[in-house]
Every structure is written in C-alpha cells, then in structure tokens.
Design an enzyme around this catalytic site. Sequence first.
Site, PDB file in Angstrom:
ATOM      1  N   LYS A 293       7.340  -3.554   3.733  1.00 47.22           N
ATOM      2  CA  LYS A 293       6.248  -4.152   2.961  1.00 47.22           C
ATOM      3  C   LYS A 293       6.711  -5.427   2.283  1.00 47.22           C
ATOM      4  CE  LYS A 293       3.570  -3.152  -1.091  1.00 47.22           C
ATOM      5  NZ  LYS A 293       3.459  -2.353  -2.275  1.00 47.22           N
TER       6      LYS A 293
ATOM      7  N   LYS B 248      10.918  -2.680   0.454  1.00 47.71           N
ATOM      8  CA  LYS B 248       9.811  -3.326  -0.250  1.00 47.71           C
ATOM      9  C   LYS B 248      10.350  -4.535  -0.991  1.00 47.71           C
ATOM     10  CE  LYS B 248       6.370  -2.565  -3.845  1.00 47.71           C
ATOM     11  NZ  LYS B 248       5.718  -1.579  -4.711  1.00 47.71           N
TER      12      LYS B 248
END
Length: 322
Positions: free
Chosen positions: A248, A195
Amino acid sequence: MGFPEIRLRRLRRTEAMRRLVCETRLEPSNFILPLFVIEGSGVKKEISSMPGNYQMTIDHLARECEEVRALGIGGIILFGIPNHKDESASQAYADDGIVQQAVRAIKESVPGLLVVTDVCNCEYTSHGHCGKVVGNDVDNDITLEWLAASAVSHAKAGADIVAPSDMMDGRVAAIRAALDKNGFINTPILSYAAKYASCFYGPFREAAESAPQFGDRRSYQMDPPNAREALREIELDIQEGADMIMVKPALPYLDIIARARQRWDLPIAAYQVSGEFSMIMAASRNGWLDLDRAMMESLTSIKRAGASIILTYFAKPAARLC
Ligand code: PBG
C-alpha cells in the site's frame, strides 16, 4: 527466425483474438470496497475529495452492503469514525464500538458478505496517531496491546478477516496470539505489511478524520525510496503468521508487488488508496482522462503486477464493467 516471419501484431488484430490471449482478467471477486461507518442513524454524507464515497450510519451501510453482495464483489473493509476519541483509543477495542456494532449488523442483515476490519488506532486517538504517544513518538509495545484487543473485539463481533494497518513491529504475532488465546484460531490476518508513509492517503484522512494533530507517520510507516526493506517487512509478517499480505499504496509501488509475488506464494493484496482514486476522478471530471478506462487500466495493472486482491474505492463501478 525473426521478422518478417514473426509478427507479434498477428495476435492483436481483432477483439476476439485479443480476448483469447488476454493474460490478466479482473473479476468482481478480486475487489474489496472500503467503507466508512459513523455513529447515529439516517446519515449518509459524501466525502468531498472522494466523489461517490460516503461516511454512513449503520442503517445506510447495511443497504450499501446488499448492493456490494449483489455485484459479486469480494468483500468490504470497514473503517470506523467514533464520536469519542481519546488518548488511549478506547473506542477501537470497545465491544460496543462503532466498527464492532457495524460488523454485527452486517453479519445479521447481509449474511455471506465477507467483512474485513481495519485494525488501527488513528481514527480513535485524539491526536490522530496510530498508537500510544509517549514523548513525541508512538510507543510500539504498548500499542500492540491495543491492537490485539481490537482484533479480538472485531473477531468476536464476527469479522471474517482482521487487517492491521498500523505498522508497529511485532503486531502480527501479538494479534495471532491474542486471537488464538480467545478461540479465534480460524480468523485470518491480512497484514498491511509494506505500508509506505505516502501523501496519497490525504483524502482518506479527511474521510476517516484521522490526520495526525502533530508530526507525521514517518517513524512507523515506510520510507518511499526503500524496496528491500519492504521485503524484510513482508518476510517478518509471514514468519509471525500473516495469512495474506498487502502492499500500500498500489500503483506507485507495483515493483514491490511484483517482487513479493515472485518470492512468496501466499495471497497478495494491494490497496489502491484514496489519493490514487481521487487523482483519476479529478482528471476525469476535468475531461482529461476517460474515467472507465483509467479505472480499469489501473486495476488491471495492479493485478498484472501480482496482486490477486485489490482494495479499491472503484469496486462497484469496476465490478459492473468486468
Ligand atoms: C489507517 C489507514 C490509513 C489508510 C488505511 N488505513 C491512513 C493512514 O495510514 O494514514 C489509508 C487508505 C487510503 O488512503 O485510502 N492507519
């Protein structure tokens, strides 16, 4: 043999031919729809930077979930916005916290719908950081205790999958141990393994009321230029027991998805985040992009790169077009 005997255009000539050789197909079951739940009843408030997405009280949420189930969408991921925020994120792991209540309500009224919960503290802390702030930084090891407690409380409420998104080191192992100790040996962990500290989370922070009050998240989320480091993050999470991993944001990080797909065999998810959604929405509202085509092309690209699960705010309209 080469041109003119070989002509790749032969297989592109008609719709039927293109359909036959299509390599990547989206299905509603690939999608997970993020939903934002607030306390109270009778409220459904549109998020201005994310048209068609709402902060909802549990009564509205249940209706929304019925629609999601009817469309055959893979599941939902819940984000809670509590009335009370404090330094220790106490509502994140309270048994009667807003997410825990929402999970129970959905499990009762929409059985069969897969419910994922986001495990993080930033919506619950008064300062908006993802964990315990000590000095000017987030303390990793204390935060692990909050995360483990949150995951257990979600599993207790009936969550099918827990998804830690905080980027602390060691959180997958800590959550696995806590789940197992409490008897939730069958609850999978979907780790937001890679992320990035991305500007594309901007609209989400409005939706979740989770913008950090000071500083930023760069001491825990990943630095956008780094790809090899993402592979290390993913590898460690797999070693710690992640059942599925996530990359992400999605579209700016397709290289990471593709490299992870080549290297590991577990399910890979990608999160088409709020800013990715809002860019497409804004351009289409200006008449600059065709909404349906931009939506389906971006989702198809994410799947083609190697993600079989896509968290997306387009889940409902995309499911209708699959
Ligand atoms: C919570 C969390 C965030 C997102 C998902 N979980 C925000 C953040 O890290 O700041 C972003 C999702 C989106 O932008 O759609 N930590």
